[in-house]
Write an enzyme that holds these catalytic residues in place. Structure first.
Site, PDB file in Angstrom:
ATOM      1  N   HIS A  73     100.212 101.050 116.193  1.00 14.68           N
ATOM      2  CA  HIS A  73      99.183 100.902 115.478  1.00 14.68           C
ATOM      3  C   HIS A  73      99.371 101.568 113.972  1.00 14.68           C
ATOM      4  CE1 HIS A  73      97.043 104.736 116.577  1.00 14.68           C
ATOM      5  NE2 HIS A  73      97.304 104.243 117.971  1.00 14.68           N
ATOM      6  N   ASP A  75      97.055 102.783 111.846  1.00  9.28           N
ATOM      7  CA  ASP A  75      95.918 103.672 111.397  1.00  9.28           C
ATOM      8  C   ASP A  75      95.668 104.868 112.212  1.00  9.28           C
ATOM      9  OD1 ASP A  75      95.250 102.002 113.856  1.00  9.28           O
ATOM     10  OD2 ASP A  75      93.092 102.352 113.886  1.00  9.28           O
ATOM     11  N   ASP A 106     100.071 110.208 117.819  1.00 11.03           N
ATOM     12  CA  ASP A 106      99.349 109.210 118.090  1.00 11.03           C
ATOM     13  C   ASP A 106      99.170 108.325 116.558  1.00 11.03           C
ATOM     14  OD1 ASP A 106      97.335 107.029 118.721  1.00 11.03           O
ATOM     15  OD2 ASP A 106      95.646 108.588 118.611  1.00 11.03           O
ATOM     16  N   GLU A 140      93.353  99.941 115.467  1.00 12.63           N
ATOM     17  CA  GLU A 140      93.573 100.109 116.920  1.00 12.63           C
ATOM     18  C   GLU A 140      92.318 101.368 117.180  1.00 12.63           C
ATOM     19  OE1 GLU A 140      94.123 102.329 120.666  1.00 12.63           O
ATOM     20  OE2 GLU A 140      94.269 103.240 118.567  1.00 12.63           O
ATOM     21  N   GLU A 141      92.202 102.421 116.227  1.00 13.44           N
ATOM     22  CA  GLU A 141      91.379 103.466 116.651  1.00 13.44           C
ATOM     23  C   GLU A 141      89.983 103.261 116.689  1.00 13.44           C
ATOM     24  OE1 GLU A 141      92.579 106.196 117.901  1.00 13.44           O
ATOM     25  OE2 GLU A 141      94.347 106.792 117.000  1.00 13.44           O
ATOM     26  N   GLU A 168     101.699 102.169 123.029  1.00 11.56           N
ATOM     27  CA  GLU A 168     101.574 103.593 123.032  1.00 11.56           C
ATOM     28  C   GLU A 168     101.214 104.203 124.252  1.00 11.56           C
ATOM     29  OE1 GLU A 168      98.338 105.380 120.851  1.00 11.56           O
ATOM     30  OE2 GLU A 168      97.405 103.325 120.722  1.00 11.56           O
ATOM     31  N   HIS A 378      94.180 113.267 118.509  1.00 13.74           N
ATOM     32  CA  HIS A 378      92.729 113.473 118.251  1.00 13.74           C
ATOM     33  C   HIS A 378      92.319 114.691 117.985  1.00 13.74           C
ATOM     34  CE1 HIS A 378      91.460 108.769 119.228  1.00 13.74           C
ATOM     35  NE2 HIS A 378      92.810 108.982 119.008  1.00 13.74           N
TER      36      HIS A 378
END
Ligand SMILES: CSCC[C@H](NC=O)C(=O)O
Ligand SMILES: [Zn+2]
Ligand SMILES: [Zn+2]
Length: 450
Positions: A73, A75, A106, A140-141, A168, A378
């Site tokens: 992804h 984002d 990530d 995605e997030e 991922e 995150h």
């Protein structure tokens, strides 16, 4: 400017791709220029305006075979710069080789490792038998609904004839690589209580705060019961139901904060819930209605099931990680060919776009080649070491092993076919491309794709 794998990775990390306003245009043009330099075909699809899906293709010599898709992804989640030791989009490289950036783990690492792997394979003169696609998807997030969810339902995706997906995973703190065969279902739960308002000094029954706090207690007990199973070592974090409070909202605002001598008539709490494929969603729905937000306590609730990926019972689909999935031994062999070792396949605690691929009946594994790395997705100060990143490129390069499956249909057990059969779109193949079958695991019936 330097043009090394690390320099290219750091350049990609510097695009400000954090929500709520991710820059998609610049990273996409950067990736496009990389793809051009590698001689890959490229297309930009836009299912929702300003939310591009970049699709790169390395054509195989036998285009009739199901293809392999590598996904990542574009984002990132937000970062709080004041809490980082280096600015989150600086991609600062420290003398000990740590690269600090939001997205370093990530999942901007795999985005570039896929390309670097292709670069290495091209230098070696390797030409793929199957076609290899790489997709770079938005959002995605925040659930992937404007990204992967639309992409997998498109004609363009159908035409790719994808047989196997890598998406991922997560970092491993030890020497072994981690691989993920399923995600948990993400639910959002908002519970609301109403009750009698009154003077802050009075004790009475059925106040909104009292009602909400009772629910919070019940939910906390359930959370502890699940967490105890993890703490005792009987299950991993991702194998139980998690429920974590994410906000509390109540009180009557005043210029200096909140009015202190008034009991509010409304109170609200929000929870992040995750259900593993082994949990029965109906039992949790019942628990919420009867225990967590019962009408008898003046409570209402809103359940946001951010699926939509599930089997017929509402549970996430899983990709088989045994010999009956012909892609599995080949994937394992690819890791071992690169001198790596895999730990026991896991369910991912969080949720990824792989669930959308599994819903299409395509086996998908979550794999981000990071060993000896703290899990910082995150978190503040997300970083990846240069040496770990470079080793990851070697591991992904062995994806060439994936090319050697001649036809995934050959080894599949057609007797197990039950539900959600997916027809192979390859004209050369009369069998099913992927099967979804029902299998008993730990006494519970579960659906798999392979
Ligand atoms: C509603 S799906 C949200 C997806 C998100 N993915 C990564 O963190 C997650 O919270 O797991
Ligand atoms: Zn991610
Ligand atoms: Zn994430």
């Amino acid at each position: 400017q330097e043009d090394t794998p690390i320099a290219r990775f750091r350049r990609y990390l510097q695009f400000k791709t954090a929500h709520p306003n991710p820059n998609y245009a610049d990273p996409v043009s950067f990736l496009l220029s990389q793809a051009n330099a590698l001689g890959l075909q490229a297309r930009t699809l836009e299912f929702v305006p300003s939310k591009p899906v970049l699709l790169l293709t390395w054509p195989g010599s036998d285009p009739s075979l199901p293809s392999v898709l590598f996904n990542s992804h574009l984002d990132s989640v937000p970062a709080e710069p004041s809490k980082w030791i280096h600015p989150p989009f600086s991609a600062t490289l420290t003398p000990d080789g740590k690269i600090y950036a939001r997205g370093a783990q990530d999942d901007k690492c795999i985005a570039m490792q896929y390309l670097e792997a292709i670069r290495n394979l091209k230098v070696k003169g390797f030409t793929p038998l199957r076609t290899l696609h790489i997709s770079y998807v938005p959002d995605e997030e925040i659930g992937g609904f404007d990204g992967s969810a639309k992409f997998v339902k498109s004609k363009e995706f159908e035409d790719l004839n994808v047989g196997f997906v890598l998406d991922e995973g997560q970092a491993s703190t030890g020497d072994e690589f981690r691989v993920f065969y399923a995600d948990r279902s993400p639910w959002g739960l908002v519970i609301k209580a109403t009750g009698a308002p009154g003077h802050g000094s009075r004790m009475y029954d059925n106040g909104a705060m009292e009602n909400l706090m009772k629910s919070v207690e019940v939910i906390t007990k359930f959370r502890e019961s699940q967490f105890d199973v993890v703490k005792s070592g009987e299950a991993m974090n991702s194998e139980v139901i998690s429920v974590n409070p994410v906000y509390l909202k109540a009180g009557i605002p005043s210029p200096t904060g909140f009015v202190m001598n008034m009991q509010p008539s409304e109170a609200e709490a929000g929870f992040d819930l995750r259900l593993p494929p082994t949990a029965d969603p109906d039992l949790i729905r019942k628990r919420i209605a009867e225990e967590w937000a019962p009408a008898r306590r003046n409570m209402t609730y809103k359940l946001i099931e951010k699926g939509p990926i599930r089997d017929y019972k509402g549970r996430p689909l899983m990709t088989l990680t045994n010999e009956s999935n012909p892609w599995w031994p080949v994937f394992k062999q690819a890791i071992e060919a690169a001198g790596g070792k895999l730990s026991r396949p896991e369910i991912l605690a969080s949720t990824t776009d792989a669930r959308f691929m599994r819903e299409r009946g395509i086996p998908a594994l979550g794999f981000s080649p990071m060993t000896n790395t703290p899990i910082l997705l995150h978190d503040h100060n997300e970083f990846l070491k240069d040496t770990v990143y470079l080793r990851g490129i070697e591991v992904v390069s062995w994806a060439e092993v994936l090319q050697f499956i001649i036809d995934v249909c050959i080894n599949s057990d057609r007797n197990k076919l039950e539900w959600g059969q997916v027809k192979c779109s390859s004209p050369a193949c009369n069998l099913q491309k992927a099967f979804i079958s029902s299998i008993e695991v730990h006494g519970k019936e579960t659906l798999y794709v392979y």
